[in-house]
Design a protein around this motif. Structure first.
Motif, short mmCIF file in Angstrom:
data_model
loop_
_atom_site.label_atom_id
_atom_site.label_comp_id
_atom_site.label_asym_id
_atom_site.label_seq_id
_atom_site.Cartn_x
_atom_site.Cartn_y
_atom_site.Cartn_z
N LYS A 97 38.47 5.85 42.62
CA LYS A 97 38.95 6.86 43.57
C LYS A 97 39.11 6.25 44.96
CE LYS A 97 36.49 10.56 41.12
NZ LYS A 97 35.53 11.69 41.27
N ARG A 98 40.20 6.63 45.62
CA ARG A 98 40.44 6.16 46.99
C ARG A 98 40.84 7.34 47.87
NH1 ARG A 98 41.89 4.98 52.23
NH2 ARG A 98 41.30 2.83 52.66
N VAL A 99 40.10 7.54 48.98
CA VAL A 99 40.37 8.65 49.90
C VAL A 99 41.84 8.64 50.31
CG1 VAL A 99 39.90 9.52 52.22
CG2 VAL A 99 38.02 8.77 50.78
N ALA A 100 42.43 9.84 50.35
CA ALA A 100 43.87 9.96 50.61
C ALA A 100 44.19 10.56 51.98
CB ALA A 100 44.52 10.81 49.52
N VAL A 101 43.19 10.69 52.85
CA VAL A 101 43.44 11.18 54.21
C VAL A 101 42.85 10.21 55.22
CG1 VAL A 101 43.62 13.63 53.65
CG2 VAL A 101 41.38 12.63 54.06
N THR A 102 43.45 10.21 56.40
CA THR A 102 43.02 9.31 57.47
C THR A 102 42.01 10.01 58.37
OG1 THR A 102 45.18 8.24 57.47
CG2 THR A 102 43.81 7.92 59.43
N PRO A 103 40.96 9.32 58.82
CA PRO A 103 40.00 9.94 59.74
C PRO A 103 40.67 10.47 60.99
CG PRO A 103 39.15 7.86 58.91
CD PRO A 103 40.58 7.94 58.45
N SER A 104 40.04 11.45 61.59
CA SER A 104 40.55 12.03 62.83
C SER A 104 40.55 10.98 63.95
CB SER A 104 39.69 13.21 63.26
OG SER A 104 39.65 14.21 62.27
N GLU A 105 41.36 11.24 64.96
CA GLU A 105 41.40 10.37 66.13
C GLU A 105 40.05 10.40 66.84
OE1 GLU A 105 43.90 10.01 70.34
OE2 GLU A 105 44.46 11.48 68.82
N LEU A 106 39.55 9.23 67.19
CA LEU A 106 38.26 9.15 67.87
C LEU A 106 38.36 9.71 69.29
CD1 LEU A 106 37.11 5.57 66.80
CD2 LEU A 106 36.09 7.73 66.10
N PRO A 107 37.36 10.47 69.73
CA PRO A 107 37.39 10.99 71.11
C PRO A 107 37.12 9.88 72.11
CG PRO A 107 35.31 11.52 70.06
CD PRO A 107 36.16 10.89 68.99
N ARG A 108 37.58 10.09 73.32
CA ARG A 108 37.28 9.14 74.39
C ARG A 108 35.81 9.28 74.78
NH1 ARG A 108 40.34 6.25 77.72
NH2 ARG A 108 42.23 7.38 77.09
N SER A 109 35.12 8.15 74.89
CA SER A 109 33.70 8.18 75.18
C SER A 109 33.44 8.67 76.61
CB SER A 109 33.10 6.77 75.01
OG SER A 109 31.74 6.77 75.41
N PRO A 110 32.38 9.48 76.81
CA PRO A 110 32.05 9.94 78.16
C PRO A 110 31.33 8.89 78.99
CG PRO A 110 30.47 10.81 76.59
CD PRO A 110 31.51 10.08 75.79
N ILE A 111 31.07 7.71 78.41
CA ILE A 111 30.38 6.65 79.15
C ILE A 111 31.03 5.32 78.78
CG2 ILE A 111 28.63 6.38 77.34
CD1 ILE A 111 26.61 5.71 79.57
N GLY A 112 31.19 4.44 79.77
CA GLY A 112 31.83 3.16 79.54
C GLY A 112 30.92 2.17 78.86
N ALA A 113 31.51 1.06 78.42
CA ALA A 113 30.76 0.00 77.76
C ALA A 113 30.00 -0.84 78.78
CB ALA A 113 31.71 -0.90 76.96
N VAL A 114 28.98 -1.54 78.30
CA VAL A 114 28.29 -2.51 79.14
C VAL A 114 29.27 -3.65 79.44
CG1 VAL A 114 26.39 -4.18 79.18
CG2 VAL A 114 26.05 -1.91 78.18
N PRO A 115 29.35 -4.13 80.67
CA PRO A 115 30.39 -5.10 81.03
C PRO A 115 30.24 -6.47 80.38
CG PRO A 115 28.90 -4.72 82.88
CD PRO A 115 28.58 -3.69 81.86
N GLU A 116 29.03 -6.85 79.99
CA GLU A 116 28.84 -8.21 79.48
C GLU A 116 27.78 -8.23 78.39
OE1 GLU A 116 27.84 -12.72 81.19
OE2 GLU A 116 27.69 -10.96 82.48
N ARG A 117 28.03 -9.01 77.35
CA ARG A 117 27.05 -9.18 76.28
C ARG A 117 25.89 -10.04 76.76
NH1 ARG A 117 30.02 -10.33 70.55
NH2 ARG A 117 31.74 -8.86 70.73
N THR A 118 24.71 -9.71 76.27
CA THR A 118 23.54 -10.57 76.45
C THR A 118 22.80 -10.61 75.13
OG1 THR A 118 22.02 -8.78 77.08
CG2 THR A 118 23.33 -9.79 78.86
N ASP A 119 21.82 -11.50 75.03
CA ASP A 119 21.03 -11.53 73.80
C ASP A 119 20.25 -10.24 73.60
OD1 ASP A 119 21.93 -14.07 73.43
OD2 ASP A 119 20.09 -15.07 74.08
N ALA A 120 19.96 -9.54 74.70
CA ALA A 120 19.19 -8.30 74.63
C ALA A 120 20.03 -7.09 74.26
CB ALA A 120 18.47 -8.04 75.95
N LEU A 121 21.35 -7.17 74.39
CA LEU A 121 22.21 -6.04 74.03
C LEU A 121 23.61 -6.53 73.70
CD1 LEU A 121 22.27 -3.00 73.65
CD2 LEU A 121 23.02 -2.77 76.02
#
Length: 292
Positions: free
Chosen positions: A172-196
């Motif tokens: 079986k293979r799903v025949a519908v596409t997921p809904s459009e993702l909402p825009r996040s109310p908070i931005g991403a962290v600007p830079e990767r670190t080992d801690a996050l």
């Protein structure tokens, strides 16, 4: 990407190689690094009562695999290899359907009408191989249904059912596409670190609703990835990090491993969020349209 501060993690120990399944659950879900904990709390607070959360609560966002295998799959190593390499042979005419849209239905009675993929579109997502190795043979196809876990609980969704030679039940293979993702109310962290760091994706949600498997990235000169968890009433926030890093020369090799996390309570209709991106963790099989 080398931080001098070592993140004390939950004790997630992953002895597997890339993509392996040797996974161990953490002893508890306390977020122990102060900066990471604060970021997780900010992400949870930003989503609480937001327009993004409202959109999420009304959409179709699958948390499971878009494919369900036939019962008893697979009979032998050749069939396993065929599926792993997406090598299929089509010995049937794929049906056309006049239906352009179909309903996703939840157990509480809610439903959502979404565009319906054709049998050809669904087949092409499963059968991307075309090599000279072993192949699975599809002998028929029909439109049916399957159940999948979603952000709103288990749903019955339209699916294309492909008869595979040698198996009593269809693939079986799903025949519908997921809904459009909402825009996040908070931005991403600007830079990767080992801690996050950002998570790669959400692999599976077990039947108990408490056991979630995620995919996380790390390098070739560390002790592997770890994931901390913050559970709130409306969300589950994952914070991915790297364990056992050291200063000095290192290759730029990138690896992805699976981590299994045990929540205190079933995820239910809570939003599963990534502390780094501030967005929902993308499911493995989700091919949703970009955020608005």
């Amino acid at each position: 990407m080398r931080s001098v501060k070592l993140l004390v993690t939950l004790g997630l120990v992953v002895a597997a190689a890339v993509g392996c399944g040797d996974q161990r659950a953490p002893a508890d879900n306390r977020v122990r690094d102060a900066d990471t904990a604060e970021r997780a709390r900010r992400v949870a607070a930003a989503w609480e009562g937001s327009e993004a959360a409202r959109v999420w609560s009304r959409g179709y966002y699958p948390l499971g695999d878009a494919v369900q295998l036939p019962a008893g799959a697979f009979h032998d190593d050749a069939d396993k290899r065929a599926y792993a390499t997406q090598n299929f042979t089509l010995h049937a005419l794929l049906p056309d359907t006049a239906k352009k849209r179909a309903k996703v239905r939840w157990r509480d009675g809610d439903s959502l009408t979404l565009p319906l993929a054709s049998a050809r579109e669904a087949y092409d997502k499963v059968a991307r191989g075309g090599n000279s190795g072993p192949a699975l043979t599809v002998t028929a196809a029909r439109l049916g249904e399957m159940t999948v876990p979603t952000s709103r609980g288990t749903a019955t969704v339209p699916a294309w059912l492909f008869t595979v030679k040698g198996y009593d039940t269809p693939l079986k293979r799903v025949a519908v596409t997921p809904s459009e993702l909402p825009r996040s109310p908070i931005g991403a962290v600007p830079e990767r670190t080992d801690a996050l760091m950002p998570l790669v994706g959400l692999e599976t949600v077990a039947r108990d609703g408490r056991t979630l498997t995620v995919r996380a990235e790390h390098g070739g000169c560390d002790d592997g990835p770890a994931v901390d968890v913050l559970e709130t009433e409306g969300s589950v926030v994952f914070s991915a990090s790297i364990r056992g890093t050291a200063d000095g020369p290192c290759t730029s090799e990138s690896r992805v491993e699976k981590l299994t996390v045990k929540l205190r309570h079933p995820v239910g209709d809570r939003i599963v969020l990534d502390a780094f991106t501030g967005r929902p963790v993308p499911p493995r099989q989700q091919s949703a349209r970009p955020a608005r």
